[in-house]
Design a protein around this motif. Sequence first.
Motif, PDB file in Angstrom:
ATOM      1  N   ASN A 128       0.859  -1.180   0.000  1.00  0.00           N
ATOM      2  CA  ASN A 128       0.000   0.000   0.000  1.00  0.00           C
ATOM      3  C   ASN A 128       0.898   1.233   0.000  1.00  0.00           C
ATOM      4  OD1 ASN A 128      -1.768   2.131   0.594  1.00  0.00           O
ATOM      5  ND2 ASN A 128      -3.163   0.751   1.683  1.00  0.00           N
ATOM      6  N   LEU A 129       1.101   1.809  -1.172  1.00  0.00           N
ATOM      7  CA  LEU A 129       2.035   2.924  -1.297  1.00  0.00           C
ATOM      8  C   LEU A 129       1.550   4.151  -0.535  1.00  0.00           C
ATOM      9  CD1 LEU A 129       4.662   3.907  -2.523  1.00  0.00           C
ATOM     10  CD2 LEU A 129       3.388   4.605  -4.553  1.00  0.00           C
ATOM     11  N   LYS A 130       0.242   4.349  -0.487  1.00  0.00           N
ATOM     12  CA  LYS A 130      -0.259   5.530   0.229  1.00  0.00           C
ATOM     13  C   LYS A 130       0.053   5.435   1.720  1.00  0.00           C
ATOM     14  CE  LYS A 130      -4.230   8.527   0.934  1.00  0.00           C
ATOM     15  NZ  LYS A 130      -5.665   8.784   0.685  1.00  0.00           N
ATOM     16  N   GLN A 131      -0.018   4.232   2.280  1.00  0.00           N
ATOM     17  CA  GLN A 131       0.340   4.060   3.686  1.00  0.00           C
ATOM     18  C   GLN A 131       1.804   4.414   3.919  1.00  0.00           C
ATOM     19  OE1 GLN A 131      -1.518   3.275   6.280  1.00  0.00           O
ATOM     20  NE2 GLN A 131      -3.446   2.899   5.201  1.00  0.00           N
ATOM     21  N   VAL A 132       2.651   4.079   2.960  1.00  0.00           N
ATOM     22  CA  VAL A 132       4.070   4.424   3.069  1.00  0.00           C
ATOM     23  C   VAL A 132       4.250   5.934   3.056  1.00  0.00           C
ATOM     24  CG1 VAL A 132       6.315   4.262   1.914  1.00  0.00           C
ATOM     25  CG2 VAL A 132       4.807   2.266   1.993  1.00  0.00           C
ATOM     26  N   VAL A 133       3.586   6.613   2.130  1.00  0.00           N
ATOM     27  CA  VAL A 133       3.709   8.071   2.023  1.00  0.00           C
ATOM     28  C   VAL A 133       3.135   8.747   3.274  1.00  0.00           C
ATOM     29  CG1 VAL A 133       3.078  10.101   0.648  1.00  0.00           C
ATOM     30  CG2 VAL A 133       3.634   7.951  -0.487  1.00  0.00           C
ATOM     31  N   MET A 134       2.048   8.196   3.796  1.00  0.00           N
ATOM     32  CA  MET A 134       1.478   8.740   5.035  1.00  0.00           C
ATOM     33  C   MET A 134       2.471   8.600   6.186  1.00  0.00           C
ATOM     34  SD  MET A 134      -2.473   7.385   4.787  1.00  0.00           S
ATOM     35  CE  MET A 134      -2.602   7.386   6.566  1.00  0.00           C
ATOM     36  N   LEU A 162       3.264  26.516  11.549  1.00  0.00           N
ATOM     37  CA  LEU A 162       3.099  25.244  10.857  1.00  0.00           C
ATOM     38  C   LEU A 162       1.660  25.115  10.392  1.00  0.00           C
ATOM     39  CD1 LEU A 162       5.075  22.891  13.236  1.00  0.00           C
ATOM     40  CD2 LEU A 162       5.819  23.837  11.064  1.00  0.00           C
ATOM     41  N   PRO A 163       1.434  24.648   9.180  1.00  0.00           N
ATOM     42  CA  PRO A 163       0.067  24.548   8.640  1.00  0.00           C
ATOM     43  C   PRO A 163      -0.704  23.407   9.286  1.00  0.00           C
ATOM     44  CG  PRO A 163       1.659  23.637   7.093  1.00  0.00           C
ATOM     45  CD  PRO A 163       2.448  24.216   8.222  1.00  0.00           C
ATOM     46  N   LYS A 164      -1.617  23.739  10.177  1.00  0.00           N
ATOM     47  CA  LYS A 164      -2.388  22.708  10.870  1.00  0.00           C
ATOM     48  C   LYS A 164      -3.299  21.942   9.920  1.00  0.00           C
ATOM     49  CE  LYS A 164      -2.383  25.119  15.304  1.00  0.00           C
ATOM     50  NZ  LYS A 164      -3.194  25.685  16.387  1.00  0.00           N
ATOM     51  N   SER A 165      -3.584  22.543   8.767  1.00  0.00           N
ATOM     52  CA  SER A 165      -4.476  21.888   7.821  1.00  0.00           C
ATOM     53  C   SER A 165      -3.874  20.614   7.234  1.00  0.00           C
ATOM     54  CB  SER A 165      -4.823  22.841   6.665  1.00  0.00           C
ATOM     55  OG  SER A 165      -3.643  23.242   5.984  1.00  0.00           O
ATOM     56  N   GLN A 166      -2.562  20.399   7.480  1.00  0.00           N
ATOM     57  CA  GLN A 166      -1.920  19.220   6.913  1.00  0.00           C
ATOM     58  C   GLN A 166      -2.359  17.945   7.624  1.00  0.00           C
ATOM     59  OE1 GLN A 166      -0.285  19.211   4.251  1.00  0.00           O
ATOM     60  NE2 GLN A 166       0.142  21.369   3.953  1.00  0.00           N
ATOM     61  N   GLN A 167      -2.942  18.042   8.796  1.00  0.00           N
ATOM     62  CA  GLN A 167      -3.365  16.863   9.527  1.00  0.00           C
ATOM     63  C   GLN A 167      -4.882  16.780   9.584  1.00  0.00           C
ATOM     64  OE1 GLN A 167      -1.154  17.198  13.272  1.00  0.00           O
ATOM     65  NE2 GLN A 167       0.113  15.519  12.542  1.00  0.00           N
ATOM     66  N   PRO A 168      -5.493  15.627   9.716  1.00  0.00           N
ATOM     67  CA  PRO A 168      -4.841  14.302   9.747  1.00  0.00           C
ATOM     68  C   PRO A 168      -4.445  13.837   8.348  1.00  0.00           C
ATOM     69  CG  PRO A 168      -7.193  14.031   9.920  1.00  0.00           C
ATOM     70  CD  PRO A 168      -6.940  15.524   9.906  1.00  0.00           C
ATOM     71  N   PHE A 169      -3.342  13.131   8.262  1.00  0.00           N
ATOM     72  CA  PHE A 169      -2.840  12.714   6.962  1.00  0.00           C
ATOM     73  C   PHE A 169      -3.687  11.624   6.307  1.00  0.00           C
ATOM     74  CE2 PHE A 169       1.087  14.397   8.945  1.00  0.00           C
ATOM     75  CZ  PHE A 169       1.355  15.374   8.013  1.00  0.00           C
ATOM     76  N   ASN A 170      -4.401  10.835   7.123  1.00  0.00           N
ATOM     77  CA  ASN A 170      -5.178   9.741   6.532  1.00  0.00           C
ATOM     78  C   ASN A 170      -6.362  10.238   5.714  1.00  0.00           C
ATOM     79  OD1 ASN A 170      -6.794  10.635   8.585  1.00  0.00           O
ATOM     80  ND2 ASN A 170      -6.748   8.723   9.758  1.00  0.00           N
ATOM     81  N   SER A 171      -6.689  11.527   5.851  1.00  0.00           N
ATOM     82  CA  SER A 171      -7.779  12.096   5.059  1.00  0.00           C
ATOM     83  C   SER A 171      -7.271  12.828   3.822  1.00  0.00           C
ATOM     84  CB  SER A 171      -8.610  13.057   5.921  1.00  0.00           C
ATOM     85  OG  SER A 171      -7.817  14.165   6.338  1.00  0.00           O
ATOM     86  N   GLN A 172      -5.943  12.871   3.659  1.00  0.00           N
ATOM     87  CA  GLN A 172      -5.361  13.589   2.528  1.00  0.00           C
ATOM     88  C   GLN A 172      -5.194  12.662   1.324  1.00  0.00           C
ATOM     89  OE1 GLN A 172      -4.628  16.941   2.782  1.00  0.00           O
ATOM     90  NE2 GLN A 172      -5.515  16.806   4.825  1.00  0.00           N
ATOM     91  N   SER A 173      -5.268  13.239   0.132  1.00  0.00           N
ATOM     92  CA  SER A 173      -5.037  12.468  -1.087  1.00  0.00           C
ATOM     93  C   SER A 173      -3.531  12.278  -1.285  1.00  0.00           C
ATOM     94  CB  SER A 173      -5.634  13.186  -2.295  1.00  0.00           C
ATOM     95  OG  SER A 173      -4.942  14.406  -2.537  1.00  0.00           O
ATOM     96  N   MET A 174      -3.168  11.414  -2.211  1.00  0.00           N
ATOM     97  CA  MET A 174      -1.753  11.199  -2.512  1.00  0.00           C
ATOM     98  C   MET A 174      -1.100  12.489  -2.984  1.00  0.00           C
ATOM     99  SD  MET A 174       0.682   8.888  -2.580  1.00  0.00           S
ATOM    100  CE  MET A 174       0.259   7.202  -2.985  1.00  0.00           C
TER     101      MET A 174
END
Length: 376
Positions: A128-134, A162-174
Motif C-alpha cells: 500500500n504505497l499511500k500508507q508508506v507516504v502517510m 506550521l500549517p495545521k491543515s496538513q493533519q490528519p494525513f489519513n484524510s489527505q489524497s496522494m
Amino acid sequence: MGNNGNWEGDDDENEEEELEHLRSYFLSKELASSAKRSKHKLIDINVVDEQELREAASQIRPKHENEVNTLMDSYKTIYPEWLLALRCGFGLLMYGFGSKKALIEDFASTALTEYSVVVVNGYLQTINLKQVVMALAEVLWDQVKTKQADRKRKGWASYGDLPKSQQPFNSQSMEDLLTFLDQVGIEDGDFFVCIVIHNIDGPGLRDTETQQYLARLAACAHIRMVASIDHVNASLFWDKNMAHTQFNWCWFHVPTFAPYKVEGMFYPLILAHGSANQFVKTATIVLLSLTRNAQSVFKVLAEHQLCHPEEGMPINDLYSVCRERFLVSSLVTLNAHLTEFKDHELVKIKRNPDGQDCLHIPLTAEALQKVMLDIN
C-alpha cells in the motif's frame, strides 16, 4: 569462352548439388528430432511438496562464509561516501548478485542514526504505497515540530507557523501528501527523512503508476531514497527524467553473494507442487490474454460446472448456448477456442456416467469462482 562457359555450368551444378545435400541434412535432422520428441509434459513430473522442499533448502549450508563476511566488511568503508551522496541530494541504488537487505539495513542503523528511516519491503506481493507516504509525512511532521520547539526554546527565529491543515494525513489524497513532503517549510538543507526500499523492482511496485509516484517521492525536498534492485531489466522502469532528475540515482555495485532467504519466501518454488492460488493466478493470466469471445465461452462452461459440479458439459450443449448468445458463428470457431483451452490445460475431456465425452475445467468450485471474479 567455351571453356569458361563449361566452368560456370559446373559451378552451378556443384552449388545446386551442395544445396540439395544441405536440404537433405536438415530434413533428416528434423525428422529425427520429431521422432525422438517426448510426449511428456511438465505437469507430469513428480515434484515434491513445497514445504518439504523449503525445509530441505533451509538445511543447505552457505559456502565461502569467511570470504563473504570479508566482502561485507569492505563495504562498511564506503558508508561515509554513501552518506555524503544522500546529503548532497542523491538517491542510492544498490545492485549486484546476492541479497542486499542486510547490507542496507546495516548502513541505515550505523550511518543514518541522526535521521529518521522508513523501511519498505518491496519484495512483498502487494504494498500500500499511500500508507508508506502517510508514514513518511507523519515522521517528517513530528521532526518539524520538534525542530520548531527547539528553536523557540533557544530563542532562535522560527520557521513560521506550521500549517495545521496538513493533519490528519489519513484524510489527505496522494497529491496532497506529496505536496506536503515537497513544500514543508524547513530551511535546514541537511534535514531529511530516508526511505529504504528493498527491491524497488519487486512485484508489488512494478507498475508504471507506482514507479512514477516513487520518482515524485524521491524528488521531494526533504526525502532521500536508498533502494536495491535485482531484476536484470529494472532500469527500464524509468525514463531519463525519472532516473537522472527525480530519483537522481547514484549507482553502487555491491555484490554480496548472500542468499535471498527472506525475499525468496514470497515466490513459488519451481520444483515444488504449485499451490491452488498459483494455479488460479496462472489460469487468470491465460484467460486475460485471450479474446473477449474466448473468455465468454469459458464463462459459459464455468457457469455450467458450478451449477452441475459432478457433470461435464457436452460439446453440443456448449455450442447451442454459445450460438444463442452470439459468441460463436460455427462449430469450427468453437473448436478453435476449445483447442486453445486444452493447450493451456484449462479444459479437459471427462466421460460422464452415461459414457458421453464432456468438457470439464480441472478446478475446484472455489478456485473456479475466484478465476471468474478475476477475469470479470
